[in-house]
Design an enzyme around this catalytic site. Structure first.
Site, PDB file in Angstrom:
ATOM      1  CD  GLU A 113       1.491  15.114  40.434  1.00  8.87           C
ATOM      2  OE1 GLU A 113       1.474  14.056  41.192  1.00  8.87           O
ATOM      3  OE2 GLU A 113      -0.084  15.136  40.156  1.00  8.87           O
ATOM      4  CE  LYS A 171      -8.418   8.207  42.571  1.00  8.71           C
ATOM      5  NZ  LYS A 171      -7.596   9.604  42.119  1.00  8.71           N
ATOM      6  CG  ASN A 194      -8.870  -4.836  46.663  1.00  7.67           C
ATOM      7  OD1 ASN A 194      -8.293  -5.216  46.181  1.00  7.67           O
ATOM      8  ND2 ASN A 194      -9.158  -3.611  47.661  1.00  7.67           N
ATOM      9  N   GLY A 195      -7.235  -8.052  46.861  1.00  5.29           N
ATOM     10  CA  GLY A 195      -5.626  -7.841  48.052  1.00  5.29           C
ATOM     11  C   GLY A 195      -5.208  -9.015  47.454  1.00  5.29           C
ATOM     12  CD1 TRP A 235      -4.588  -2.080  37.854  1.00  5.14           C
ATOM     13  CD2 TRP A 235      -3.684  -3.635  40.050  1.00  5.14           C
ATOM     14  NE1 TRP A 235      -3.603  -1.900  38.143  1.00  5.14           N
ATOM     15  CE2 TRP A 235      -2.840  -2.395  38.885  1.00  5.14           C
ATOM     16  CE3 TRP A 235      -3.390  -3.934  40.702  1.00  5.14           C
ATOM     17  CZ2 TRP A 235      -1.197  -2.644  39.686  1.00  5.14           C
ATOM     18  CZ3 TRP A 235      -1.780  -4.564  41.215  1.00  5.14           C
ATOM     19  CH2 TRP A 235      -0.802  -3.563  40.450  1.00  5.14           C
ATOM     20  CE  LYS A 279      -1.950  14.792  38.056  1.00  3.49           C
ATOM     21  NZ  LYS A 279      -1.518  13.414  38.886  1.00  3.49           N
ATOM     22  CB  CYS A 318      -9.722  -5.287  43.338  1.00  7.42           C
ATOM     23  SG  CYS A 318      -8.398  -6.692  42.605  1.00  7.42           S
ATOM     24  CD  GLU A 326      -0.975   9.189  36.906  1.00  2.00           C
ATOM     25  OE1 GLU A 326      -0.862   8.834  37.258  1.00  2.00           O
ATOM     26  OE2 GLU A 326      -0.807  10.633  37.550  1.00  2.00           O
ATOM     27  CG  HIS A 369      24.877  18.391  38.762  1.00  5.45           C
ATOM     28  ND1 HIS A 369      26.418  18.791  39.809  1.00  5.45           N
ATOM     29  CD2 HIS A 369      24.255  19.075  39.385  1.00  5.45           C
ATOM     30  CE1 HIS A 369      25.784  19.577  40.306  1.00  5.45           C
ATOM     31  NE2 HIS A 369      25.474  19.896  40.090  1.00  5.45           N
ATOM     32  NE  ARG A 381     -11.952   0.088  44.601  1.00  7.41           N
ATOM     33  CZ  ARG A 381     -10.750   0.281  45.497  1.00  7.41           C
ATOM     34  NH1 ARG A 381     -11.309   1.981  46.292  1.00  7.41           N
ATOM     35  NH2 ARG A 381     -10.784  -0.445  46.385  1.00  7.41           N
TER      36      ARG A 381
HETATM   37  C1  F6R Z   1      -1.649   9.714  40.160  1.00  9.84           C
HETATM   38  C2  F6R Z   1      -2.025   8.977  41.522  1.00  9.84           C
HETATM   39  C3  F6R Z   1      -1.208   7.865  42.727  1.00  9.84           C
HETATM   40  C4  F6R Z   1      -1.690   8.578  43.926  1.00  9.84           C
HETATM   41  C5  F6R Z   1      -1.222   7.556  44.881  1.00  9.84           C
HETATM   42  C6  F6R Z   1      -1.499   7.294  46.057  1.00  9.84           C
HETATM   43  O1  F6R Z   1      -2.286  10.429  39.463  1.00  9.84           O
HETATM   44  O2  F6R Z   1      -2.955   9.168  41.433  1.00  9.84           O
HETATM   45  O3  F6R Z   1       0.404   8.462  42.503  1.00  9.84           O
HETATM   46  O4  F6R Z   1      -1.178   9.704  44.212  1.00  9.84           O
HETATM   47  O5  F6R Z   1      -0.801   6.268  44.261  1.00  9.84           O
HETATM   48  O6  F6R Z   1      -2.374   7.438  46.783  1.00  9.84           O
HETATM   49  P1  F6R Z   1      -3.058   7.897  47.470  1.00  9.84           P
HETATM   50  O7  F6R Z   1      -3.209  10.084  47.964  1.00  9.84           O
HETATM   51  O8  F6R Z   1      -4.912   7.595  47.854  1.00  9.84           O
HETATM   52  O9  F6R Z   1      -2.761   7.436  48.396  1.00  9.84           O
END
Ligand code: F6R
Length: 607
Positions: free
Chosen positions: A483, A602, A102-103, A76, A487, A2, A490, A506, A27
């Site tokens: 990773e 984010k 937000n929260g 969000w 990527k 948010c 997502e 396994h 966000r």
């Molecule tokens: C994936 C991504 C998330 C963040 C995770 C932690 O592309 O961006 O998995 O890495 O939400 O976020 P931070 O690093 O801000 O604590």
């Protein structure tokens, strides 16, 4: 999670709030709204879906131009599905107050019961509507908004950042935070309140960071911070944000994500500036007085967690320090954490606002263990709470999917390992070569990126129909495989799993057939013969393979993707951008919303 913006000043507020929301849309983007007072009446406009819908619905002409104070929100969803009635701002019973939030207010149901009993009605499923009515209820008793706001916040459990307007005082913003970001921007004759700096960076770089347990009252010419506990005012000086608006714009790239991938050479350079002295030693003044710990506990979420897993290899290998790496949401609730007093808890977070990571940090602090934060956002909660902070200096990361932040985290983890190695007297020839190679990474990556991008484009077109993908790696390439899979899923919503290549037999190999491709990280390192055998096992089950490899290898697969060989584990700095570009191209080719993937946000400020 948010985005909140509030403005009070001398300019038309609605265009500024809408512009601010655009910069906060990363966000959360399932609904949005604005609230303001016009002709002594509260007006709230809310729409479902992306911000564009709100823009179409809000009038910024005629009498709306005279509005010089407004609040806005991009959501969000936590409580209640993304619908107009659940969008913010929420207003209280007699429409005298409007709030953006937000929260999560964890005890909202209990408060709601009490308010229902007192005759209140609710029109949304949100905790926010409960909070604004609680403030209204408490104010009705005492006719003191500040007092009612303080009491309501003291009653609310959970995390929040809120911004409130009052019909009887239309040029004033009231705000507070608890474990969620909220920043005041100070201009000349104007004040901004926002979840993140880019929301008002076009107008001012002067910021004041609000702390938990405080209330901010902002007017055009001045602001006051009160401590909720005793009502006393707090003096806090402002700080200047060092980066400008350009850093928060796309700069000619199709998406923020692509721009941020291409920024990685610059990030490598910036992160390393001042970190290697004339003797080739790593310099970390932040840690000069910290003895190498006996053990390190790395705690993080998502991509930052993968960076931590990669860092584990380096810290154990170079500095010979045993390292555990834990997902913050698991660590914070684990029954026993048995640290030694000479241990170090290392929390990694791009945003510095991730709720689980902050809770993990709090737990470590309760155990009186030294804490080190690796963080990208100056003034973030993590940066303020950790005993010591090392900033990763990646610059603002706007794309929801993290890219350059991971590169910066890996680089700082590498310098950390070399730094502790030196302190322990463990520097040898290999470590000197590593330190030297670090300095040449930026130039190397810059030269490779255009080729990498082209190769990613052609492979994405070939594999875009796949519904599932495996990503395999061994050793320090295993976290990168995790990773790569994260990527891909997502961004393109294609199911993808990262595995340690040796684990395939396994169980997971049962899934392999000609429609289930595998992306293998097959570098020419000591584990190459092992990974080549794993590849043959997959090929024997008709599995198709993309192998990211070095020119020197003999791996025979459907698609070889060659990158230059550099010393391990720094090879990772060339592998990671390939994985990012492949996912980017897959998602773009499939027409997905690259910068704002569905269901994501984010900064994950709720648990
Ligand atoms: C994936 C991504 C998330 C963040 C995770 C932690 O592309 O961006 O998995 O890495 O939400 O976020 P931070 O690093 O801000 O604590």
């Amino acid at each position: 999670m948010c985005g909140i913006i509030g403005y009070t000043g001398h300019r038309p507020a609605l265009p500024i709030v809408l512009e601010g929301l655009e910069h906060l849309e990363y966000r959360g983007y399932d609904s949005a709204g604005v609230g303001y007072v016009l002709n002594k009446e509260l007006t709230v406009v809310r729409t479902k879906g992306k911000l564009k819908n709100l823009r179409d619905a809000v009038s910024t002409t005629g009498s709306a131009l005279t509005v010089t104070c407004a609040i806005g929100h991009t959501r969000w969803a936590t409580h209640g599905i993304p619908e107009e009635r659940n969008a913010h701002p929420h207003v209280c019973a007699d429409k005298s107050l409007a709030i953006v939030h937000n929260g999560i207010i964890e005890n909202y149901l209990e408060i709601k019961e009490e308010l229902l009993a007192a005759g209140y009605s609710f029109y949304s499923d949100t905790d926010t509507e409960v909070l604004v009515n609680l403030i209204h209820f408490l104010r009705a008793k005492e006719n003191d908004l500040l007092g009612a706001f303080s009491k309501a916040l003291a009653r609310a459990n959970g995390t929040y950042a809120v911004c409130l307007i009052d019909v009887s005082n239309p040029g004033t913003l009231y705000a507070a935070r608890k474990s969620a970001p909220l920043i005041l921007g100070r201009g000349v004759g104007e004040s901004f309140i926002a979840s993140d700096v880019p929301a008002f960076l076009a107008y001012t770089r002067e910021v004041v960071f609000l702390e938990d347990g405080e209330i901010l009252v902002a007017e055009p010419e001045k602001h006051t911070i009160y401590r909720i506990a005793d009502g006393c005012t707090v003096k806090r000086s402002s700080q200047l944000i060092q980066w400008g608006m350009q850093a928060a714009q796309k700069g000619g790239y199709r998406h923020f994500m692509l721009k941020e991938i291409f920024e990685q050479p610059r990030v490598l350079k910036d992160c390393l500036t001042g970190r290697i002295n004339a003797q080739g030693n790593i310099v970390l003044p932040e840690l000069e007085n910290v003895a190498p710990p006996n053990r390190i506990h790395i705690i993080a979420c998502g991509t930052s967690y993968h960076a931590g897993l990669w860092g584990q290899h380096l810290l154990e290998d170079l500095a010979q320090i045993p390292v555990s790496v834990e997902i913050a949401s698991e660590f914070r609730y684990k029954e026993r954490f048995l640290p030694d007093k000479n241990d170090l808890v290392l929390v990694i977070s791009q945003s510095g606002e991730t709720a689980d990571t902050l809770a993990a940090l709090e737990r470590a602090k309760k155990e009186k263990i030294a804490t080190l934060g690796l963080c990208n956002v100056v003034g973030s909660s993590l940066a303020r709470e950790a005993d010591t902070v090392i900033y990763t200096q990646a610059g603002p990361e706007i794309s929801v999917a993290s890219t350059k932040a991971m590169t910066s985290q890996m680089l700082m983890l590498c310098t950390l390992a070399l730094f502790f190695a030196r302190k322990k007297g463990l520097i040898d020839k290999r470590q000197r070569t590593l330190a030297k190679t670090l300095s040449s990474l930026a130039v190397l990556l810059e030269a490779q990126l255009p080729n990498m991008h082209r190769r990613a484009q052609s492979l994405a077109r070939k594999y875009a129909e796949a519904r599932s993908f495996f990503y395999l790696g061994r050793g320090h390439c295993f976290p990168l495989a995790l990773e790569g899979a994260l990527k891909l899923k997502e961004l393109s919503y294609i199911h993808a799993e990262g595995y340690a290549a040796g684990e395939m037999k396994h169980g997971p190999i049962a899934l392999i057939d000609s429609a289930f491709p595998t992306f293998v990280l097959a570098m020419n390192d000591s584990l190459y013969p092992k990974i080549r055998s794993n590849v043959v096992e997959i090929q024997s089950r008709e599995g198709h393979i993309i192998a990211l490899t070095n020119p020197e290898t003999d791996i025979d697969v459907d698609d070889r993707w060659e990158i230059p060989r550099i010393i391990d584990p720094l090879q990772a700095f060339l592998i990671l951008p390939c994985l990012q570009l492949f996912s980017y191209e897959m998602a773009d080719f499939l027409g997905k919303d690259v910068d704002q993937p569905r269901n994501l946000a984010k900064s994950v400020t709720v648990e």
